[in-house]
Enzyme design. Structure first.
Site, PDB file in Angstrom:
ATOM      1  N   ARG A   1      23.432 -39.113  -3.123  1.00 36.34           N
ATOM      2  CA  ARG A   1      21.969 -39.111  -2.974  1.00 36.34           C
ATOM      3  C   ARG A   1      21.355 -40.340  -3.683  1.00 36.34           C
ATOM      4  NH1 ARG A   1      17.318 -39.074  -6.647  1.00 36.34           N
ATOM      5  NH2 ARG A   1      15.615 -38.011  -5.587  1.00 36.34           N
TER       6      ARG A   1
ATOM      7  N   GLY B   1       9.290 -39.387 -10.462  1.00 37.11           N
ATOM      8  CA  GLY B   1       9.088 -38.065  -9.879  1.00 37.11           C
ATOM      9  C   GLY B   1      10.049 -37.837  -8.739  1.00 37.11           C
TER      10      GLY B   1
HETATM   11  N1  ASP Z   1      12.341 -40.867  -8.900  1.00 42.15           N
HETATM   12  C1  ASP Z   1      13.700 -40.670  -9.343  1.00 42.15           C
HETATM   13  C2  ASP Z   1      14.528 -40.089  -8.264  1.00 42.15           C
HETATM   14  O1  ASP Z   1      14.037 -39.341  -7.459  1.00 42.15           O
HETATM   15  C3  ASP Z   1      13.843 -39.839 -10.528  1.00 42.15           C
HETATM   16  C4  ASP Z   1      12.602 -39.509 -11.220  1.00 42.15           C
HETATM   17  O2  ASP Z   1      11.820 -40.376 -11.546  1.00 42.15           O
HETATM   18  O3  ASP Z   1      12.416 -38.333 -11.450  1.00 42.15           O
HETATM   19  O4  ASP Z   1      15.704 -40.360  -8.265  1.00 42.15           O
END
Ligand code: ASP
Length: 329
Positions: free
Chosen positions: A214, A238
């Site tokens: 992923r 996020g």
């Molecule tokens: N945006 C990152 C991701 O989805 C992780 C995060 O910032 O929470 O991999």
């Protein structure tokens, strides 16, 4: 909460010391003969404070915003206590730490790596991709080989603490991408340097316990990060899937181009994401947060729900942590 206070106090303490030196040094440890413009830094989450501190030092030496953002986020990448970035990052559901990062400069040059394993500083590999190849993005084994051929060393990034957390997670193997201060997240940083140039960087181990392979928004130019030196820069943290599907960071910058302030632009994209997801049953797990920095040095930030904070550093107010405004409880 305790940890948050500790980080805040420590960084403030360091900065206060720096401010005392400012009279003699013309800045936080900056020699008097170095030209200073309106340097500004903005970074995501608590760990942005330490990253800003390093980036500020680098800009104080007269180096570029690009050098500053790389140096700044490398601090977070190397910190084993940060469980969402680089060394010490939580692994995927197969127990493998895979990293994503990107970097973008004031000439719209960009470099990116995704699904990279065994290399502590993906942001620096991303910069190498940008500077030493005709491409923007390398992934997986190809990115790893490129890193090794470029002089980066392979090492085990799974710390004992991360392995312990993984084993605990395996007991239920329940996958909920919880994103907030307590398990703070991707480091994104935007910088404006003395020459008036903007750059940005973004680096992460992605969502903990993700599917093997992923890739989130963080290494994707336009999603996790976007810089347009005529207008401004934006970066995200996020749930990557929500940020990719809305071209989050590019959209924030485009809204700024159309005349919105960084704050208004961040609010508008969060509003859009909320509209898309508001009827979904798993909305309670959705968090997105954006930071933005304009060409004139104005900053803004907004998130979907309480819990996102960011660090801003400039000459007049120092390095400080701010709780972002939010759309909903
Ligand atoms: N945006 C990152 C991701 O989805 C992780 C995060 O910032 O929470 O991999």
């Amino acid at each position: 909460m305790e940890r948050r206070k500790f980080i805040k106090n420590t960084a403030w303490g360091t900065l206060a010391l720096g401010s005392l030196q400012a009279c003699a040094d013309n800045g936080v440890g900056v020699p008097v003969n170095v030209k200073r413009g309106a340097n500004v830094l903005i970074s995501t989450w608590n760990h942005g404070l330490a990253a800003n501190e390093e980036a500020w030092k680098v800009m104080g030496e007269g180096k570029s915003a690009l050098d500053a953002v790389e140096a700044g986020v490398r601090i977070t990448e190397a910190d084993p206590k940060v469980s969402s970035v680089g060394y010490g990052g939580f692994p995927d559901r197969d127990g493998v730490v895979t990293l994503d990062a990107c970097i973008m400069d004031h000439k719209s040059n960009a470099g990116s790596v995704a699904f990279l394993q065994d290399i502590m500083h993906p942001v620096s590999v991303a910069r190498k991709v940008m500077e030493d190849t005709p491409h923007v993005m390398l992934v997986g084994e190809g990115a790893r080989e490129f890193a090794l051929n470029s002089g980066f060393e392979a090492q085990n990034l799974l710390t004992p603490e991360a392995e312990k957390a993984y084993k605990k997670w395996l007991e239920t193997a329940d996958y909920k991408p919880v994103i907030n201060i307590e398990n703070h997240d991707t480091i994104s940083m935007l910088a404006l340097d003395a020459e008036g140039n903007l750059s940005g960087a973004c680096t992460t181990s992605g969502a903990a316990w993700k599917m093997h392979g992923r890739v989130g928004d963080s290494p994707l130019i336009g999603a996790g990060l976007f810089v347009d030196n005529e207008v401004g820069g934006a970066a995200a943290t996020g749930l990557g899937e929500a940020i990719i599907k809305t071209a989050g960071s590019a959209m924030v910058v485009e809204l700024m181009r159309q005349g919105k302030s960084p704050q208004e632009a961040c609010e508008e994209i969060v509003e859009r994401i909320h509209n898309i997801y508001k009827d979904l049953p798993d909305l309670e797990y959705l968090q997105v947060g954006f930071i933005a920095l304009s060409k004139s040095g104005e900053t803004g930030s907004y998130c979907l729900r309480p819990g996102f904070n960011y660090a801003v550093c400039n000459e007049t107010e120092g390095n400080r942590l701010i709780d972002a405004g939010f759309k909903m409880q």
